[in-house]
Design a protein around this motif. Structure first.
Motif, short mmCIF file in Angstrom:
data_model
loop_
_atom_site.label_atom_id
_atom_site.label_comp_id
_atom_site.label_asym_id
_atom_site.label_seq_id
_atom_site.Cartn_x
_atom_site.Cartn_y
_atom_site.Cartn_z
N UNK A 80 13.93 -12.28 11.67
CA UNK A 80 13.36 -12.77 10.42
C UNK A 80 13.98 -14.08 10.00
N UNK B 44 0.99 0.06 5.88
CA UNK B 44 1.15 1.12 4.88
C UNK B 44 -0.08 2.00 4.78
N UNK B 45 -1.01 1.87 5.70
CA UNK B 45 -2.24 2.64 5.57
C UNK B 45 -2.26 3.89 6.45
N UNK C 263 10.54 -3.86 7.95
CA UNK C 263 11.70 -4.63 7.49
C UNK C 263 11.36 -6.11 7.47
N UNK D 172 8.40 -11.12 2.05
CA UNK D 172 7.64 -10.85 0.82
C UNK D 172 6.27 -10.26 1.09
N UNK D 173 6.13 -9.52 2.19
CA UNK D 173 4.86 -8.87 2.47
C UNK D 173 5.05 -7.36 2.31
N UNK D 174 3.99 -6.60 2.62
CA UNK D 174 4.06 -5.15 2.47
C UNK D 174 4.32 -4.48 3.81
N UNK E 50 3.60 5.97 4.35
CA UNK E 50 4.34 4.71 4.52
C UNK E 50 3.95 3.96 5.79
N UNK F 49 9.31 -6.92 4.60
CA UNK F 49 10.12 -6.99 3.39
C UNK F 49 10.82 -8.31 3.25
N UNK F 50 11.31 -8.84 4.38
CA UNK F 50 12.03 -10.10 4.33
C UNK F 50 11.10 -11.29 4.13
#
Lengths: 219, 406
Positions: free
Chosen positions: B325, B56-57, B45, B51-53, B61, B48-49
């Motif tokens: 955040x 995810x590896x 989350x 602007x990153x990913x 997810x 997301x706030x």
């Protein structure tokens, strides 16, 4: 109210509110079949170092230790030595006798590349090299210096991809000598083993000038 | 007299014992796994706030990222600093980890509260509550356990034998002790209304939206509790304890390997426990949302309550991440000002006002008399608040004249 506005701004960055991801996954995508699809790297990625040689095979390093002096992480260890007059290693008076970079400390800032007076040390685009012991982490001169074809040597634990070893001195060639505009496009560097004198770069593509679009936050 | 778990009244059979053992085991495992996903959720989350990913590896997810991190931490070298107080240094992680687990035991994570059922459900033919324990002291135990967690952090910093952890732990103890007061005062308003400290009793009293304590106590105690809980958890914007820019890692600077992992887990577990406590105290815990005679119906058998509970907890977990955040870290004196000069006076005043209202209602005052009483009370409170402000101003001036640091 400033406080609540801040909460609105962070919430708006979510993907479903139109927030954009600016991360490039240079090391590959998310799913298993994407793991190997590496994104193309920009020309001047700061990766593993290489020690360059002149066209006649002589080493460019003169053992001046400027790189070691400028290194903010203190990861470079250099010792210079007088050249053997009969069989010199470098064209000058002295050469780099010991050259070690500790990649557990290196932050890839490229200050060593800027400091080097003979363009001996530059960086390749390789950043995926996960060694498994501390000895492998310290690259010695034998590993850093380019091979007879002018290409960087490839260690077994390094993940070299197409194009990673090209333009290892790209950083040099983007910088006009003394920073003056009239020198742009003029060659101000020495030749390299395997490549000769590299041509100056054409004008910078727009991609380099402007970063990927980041969602501007309206007030 | 006591609202004991129906399972343990009368003869206790092996079957009853088994149900208790299952409840303990399930809550232990679920809490650990939930912590794992909480770490993932927070990273995702917050990414997301920003602007990153985010991770995810590892796994779909990046769900297994925490597992990978945990495995790595497990196999790392476990350093014991030369100047550390060895015994206390080893003890401290458990002092912060164990209370995080124990505090969760008193939370009703589900149950059927409709028709005066008081949370009883049938499990394997036994009538029981969906919480590990329902002690009559309830929330008091929760507050006590959260105080013990202070020792974990305080002793960790002190025993490290190093200056940054020590500074971090000094901050931690001061911060947590001062915010505990505001926390306790806002919980006291709920004790006042519910007339019980048992978590089960508190939840039972919040049948409809009008009876939810967030509405019944007026939103102020809820806001105070949310702020004080954030400070109590040492989460941003109150994370001075581990202010990276000033204190390296704060109290856990000298910790490595699995001992660090325990602190890390405890922090996230406490976040979840605190969200669960907020939901239990203010938002009716496992009670469904019902306004007047309308009830939002979800039919999941004995786990209907659990669904509502989880949904509400998720909202608060998200809010905590949102805080992190958005808000920059407070300065230390701002933190102390907020705690002592704003939150505690307001919590105390609100508590007194509610107590007065309760007394007036019990004495059978008319509506007009109650309103008049409230107005007089508010006037007195504002006068007191003004006096307090004047006192702090005067003392600040005196300190400035005496040439103190601030």
């Amino acid at each position: 109210m400033g406080l609540l506005e801040g909460f609105a701004i962070t919430a708006r960055q979510h993907r479903f509110f139109g927030g954009e991801r600016v991360t490039n996954e240079y090391s590959g995508g998310r799913t298993r079949d994407q793991h190997d699809q590496k994104e193309a790297k920009p020309d001047r990625v700061h990766g593993r170092h290489v020690l360059n040689r002149y066209e006649d095979g002589m080493e460019k390093c003169i053992g001046c230790e400027l790189c070691a002096g400028v290194c903010p992480a203190k990861c470079i260890y250099v010792r210079g030595k007088d050249n053997d007059p009969e069989n010199p290693t470098s064209p000058g008076e002295r050469f780099g006798f010991v050259y070690e970079i500790n990649y557990l400390r290196c932050i890839h800032c490229d200050l060593c590349v800027e400091a080097c007076p003979t363009e001996a040390i530059t960086e390749s685009k390789l950043f995926e090299f996960s060694f498994t012991n501390r000895k492998d982490a310290i690259y010695t001169k034998a590993e850093l210096v380019v091979g007879d074809d002018g290409k960087p040597q490839q260690m077994p634990w390094e993940d070299w991809r197409e194009g990673d070893d090209k333009n290892t001195s790209a950083w040099m060639r983007a910088t006009a000598p003394a920073g003056a505009a009239e020198y742009e496009g003029q060659v101000g560097w020495s030749g390299e083993l395997g490549y000769g004198v590299r041509a100056p770069e054409p004008a910078q593509p727009e991609r380099d000038a402007a970063p990927k679009s980041v969602r501007a936050v309206g007030r | 007299m006591f609202a004991l778990d129906p399972l343990l009244t009368g003869d206790v059979t092996w079957g009853d014992f088994g149900v208790v053992a299952v409840k303990v085991g399930v809550s232990f495992v679920v809490l650990l796994v939930a912590t794992m996903f909480m770490v993932w959720f927070e990273r995702k989350v917050i990414a997301g706030m920003q602007n990153r990913i985010g991770p995810n590896k590892a796994g779909p997810f990046g769900l297994l990222q925490t597992l990978a991190d945990g495995t790595k931490l497990f196999f790392k070298e476990d350093l014991l600093p030369e100047r550390a107080d060895k015994f206390v240094f080893r003890l401290a992680p458990y002092l912060s980890f164990v209370p995080a687990f124990l505090a969760f035991c008193i939370i009703p994570v589900g149950g059927d509260f409709s028709n005066g059922n008081a949370g009883r459900v049938k499990l394997f033919g036994h009538s029981t509550l969906l919480q590990v324990a329902d002690p009559p002291v309830g929330m008091l135990l929760g507050l006590a356990l959260s105080s013990i967690a202070v020792y974990g952090i305080m002793l960790a910093g002190w025993s490290s034998g190093s200056k940054y952890p020590l500074l971090g732990s000094v901050r931690a103890s001061a911060q947590m002790v001062s915010y505990e007061a505001a926390l306790g005062l806002s919980v006291a308003t709920i004790f006042l209304l519910a007339g019980t400290m048992s978590t089960n009793g508190i939840v039972s009293g919040q049948g409809s939206l009008r009876n939810w304590n967030i509405v019944a106590t007026g939103v102020v105690p809820f806001v105070i509790f949310l702020l004080a809980a954030t400070a109590e958890l040492n989460r941003p914007p109150f994370d001075l304890v581990e202010a990276e820019q000033e204190l390296v890692g704060g109290f856990n600077t000298e910790y490595s390997s699995i001992r660090f992992a325990l602190f890390f887990l405890a922090e996230f577990m406490n976040t979840m426990t605190m969200s669960a406590i907020i939901v239990t105290l203010f938002l009716g815990g496992p009670q469904p949302i019902s306004i007047g005679s309308w009830t939002a119906d979800v039919h999941l058998g004995p786990f209907t309550g659990t669904f509502w509970f989880l949904a509400k907890v998720l909202v608060f977990l998200y809010i905590y991440i949102w805080f992190r955040a958005t808000l920059p870290r407070l300065r230390y004196d701002q933190l102390m000002d907020l705690g002592w000069k704003i939150l505690i006076p307001i919590a105390l005043a609100w508590f007194m006002a509610l107590a007065g209202l309760k007394v007036a209602q019990n004495a059978g005052w008319s509506g007009g008399a109650q309103a008049l009483g409230m107005v007089v009370g508010a006037a007195i409170i504002f006068a007191c608040f003004g006096l307090l402000r004047m006192a702090t101003k005067v003392s600040a001036r005196v300190r400035a004249e005496e040439g103190a640091m601030f």
